[in-house]
Design a protein around this motif. Sequence first.
Motif, short mmCIF file in Angstrom:
data_model
loop_
_atom_site.label_atom_id
_atom_site.label_comp_id
_atom_site.label_asym_id
_atom_site.label_seq_id
_atom_site.Cartn_x
_atom_site.Cartn_y
_atom_site.Cartn_z
N GLY A 43 28.24 29.94 0.58
CA GLY A 43 28.05 28.99 0.82
C GLY A 43 26.97 28.82 1.97
O GLY A 43 26.55 27.84 2.57
N VAL A 44 25.90 29.79 1.67
CA VAL A 44 24.62 29.90 2.57
C VAL A 44 23.49 28.96 2.11
O VAL A 44 23.44 29.45 0.72
N VAL A 45 22.98 28.10 2.48
CA VAL A 45 21.66 27.50 2.06
C VAL A 45 20.50 28.19 2.29
O VAL A 45 20.26 28.81 3.39
N ARG A 46 19.92 28.77 1.17
CA ARG A 46 18.65 29.79 1.25
C ARG A 46 17.30 28.86 0.92
O ARG A 46 17.42 28.22 -0.22
N SER A 47 16.27 28.64 1.71
CA SER A 47 15.01 28.14 1.28
C SER A 47 13.98 29.03 1.44
O SER A 47 14.11 30.16 2.29
N ASP A 48 12.94 28.76 0.51
CA ASP A 48 11.96 29.62 0.60
C ASP A 48 10.58 28.68 0.42
O ASP A 48 10.54 27.57 0.07
N LEU A 49 9.50 29.25 0.81
CA LEU A 49 8.03 28.42 0.77
C LEU A 49 7.17 29.26 -0.06
O LEU A 49 7.23 30.47 -0.13
N HIS A 50 6.32 28.49 -0.73
CA HIS A 50 5.45 29.28 -1.64
C HIS A 50 3.94 28.15 -1.19
O HIS A 50 4.09 27.14 -1.24
N LEU A 51 2.90 29.01 -0.98
CA LEU A 51 1.58 28.61 -0.80
C LEU A 51 0.86 28.45 -2.26
O LEU A 51 0.62 29.60 -3.01
N ILE A 105 22.17 28.60 7.18
CA ILE A 105 20.96 28.04 6.70
C ILE A 105 19.71 28.89 7.17
O ILE A 105 19.41 28.98 8.20
N VAL A 106 19.23 29.42 6.15
CA VAL A 106 18.42 30.62 6.06
C VAL A 106 16.92 30.18 5.62
O VAL A 106 16.98 29.51 4.54
N GLY A 107 15.77 30.61 6.13
CA GLY A 107 14.61 30.13 5.63
C GLY A 107 13.95 29.22 6.19
O GLY A 107 14.30 28.48 7.08
N TYR A 108 12.64 29.29 6.23
CA TYR A 108 11.65 28.25 6.56
C TYR A 108 11.79 27.15 5.79
O TYR A 108 11.98 27.06 4.48
N GLU A 109 11.69 25.73 6.52
CA GLU A 109 11.73 24.67 5.73
C GLU A 109 10.62 23.56 6.07
O GLU A 109 10.03 23.57 7.18
N THR A 122 10.47 24.22 9.86
CA THR A 122 11.76 24.15 10.90
C THR A 122 12.42 25.58 10.50
O THR A 122 12.52 25.96 9.27
N SER A 123 13.37 25.87 11.35
CA SER A 123 14.12 27.21 10.99
C SER A 123 15.48 27.04 11.90
O SER A 123 15.60 26.33 13.04
N ARG A 124 16.46 27.41 11.35
CA ARG A 124 17.73 27.28 12.00
C ARG A 124 18.29 28.56 12.36
O ARG A 124 19.37 28.73 12.92
N GLU A 125 17.37 29.72 12.30
CA GLU A 125 17.73 31.06 12.50
C GLU A 125 16.97 31.46 13.81
O GLU A 125 17.14 32.61 14.15
#
Length: 324
Positions: free
Chosen positions: A65-73, A101-105, A121-124
Amino acid sequence: MTTAAIPVLAELVPGVELRRLGTVAGRAFNPGLVVDEHGDLLAIVRSSNYRIDALGRYSIDDPAGVVRSDLHLLRLDDDLDIVSSTPVRPPVGAHRYPSRIVGYEDARPFVADGRLYALVTSREASADERATMVLLELDDDGAVLTERVLLGHRPDGDVIPPQHEKNWVPLSLAGGCLRFVHGWDPLVIGRLDLSTGSTGFDVGPTTGWHGARGGGGGAPIEPGADERLCLVHRSVTVPDGSRRYVHRLVTIVDGRRPGRASPWFRFVGAPVEFAAGLVVDDGIVRIGFGLHDEEAWIASAPLPRILDVLEDAAEPGDPGESGA
């Protein structure tokens, strides 16, 4: 409350062009935009492992149930086609607190002295999974050169009590200091020293932009005049209990007071619309927005057509009760 009477952007700004960005890493959404020192248009998009259904419920593709986000340039050409795409890579060994909640947003990029930065934004970054603002400096290949966790300070120097911090909007730069919008009603302008990460806040006048949050922009709209174009959103609750997002263009004058504002609008009328970027690119206003937290889009219109829909800062219509 219904949003049906609120126009979509094409009704408000005739001739606006909507373009979906190509996919990267599956789904991509919420593009932040910036024009770099070479005049190239860049976007930082977010991808994630969750989906939102028609009732606003989240399903997460992760056994824990971990939300994982990634950013792309992304580097875009004049037709908004993707020239290059690189993942934004956090610094090796950077400290992280355990989080679901993992990763930059939701990046808001900006350029200072030829260097590419982004507010994310970060939750870590906090022990209690609180949404916290982080300043990134990036190289051209998407690697994070520096990462600073940002704490809020009042004008008297006291630390602001712990609260969720999201969606700081870059406004202007001077002497190594970024001025950004922290709140919209009243207008709260923040100051961020890029070399130290120290912050301060100045509380300004009320604006009448009730419930306005987040957004993007800070683009100057006329040489020699300090009036900057921004975009805000507001969530409203409709009869079935779900939320809808409405948006408006606003200006900030002299970096401290409200200027003009457009009527509220929707981009296309989708339930989830989130704008994270606005630039003026060679006389064209480009607005980056996401749909359903699955698609990345850019709306483009000549600057004069955008200015035509701006009115004095008095409230031109109220879309209803604001959501969370």
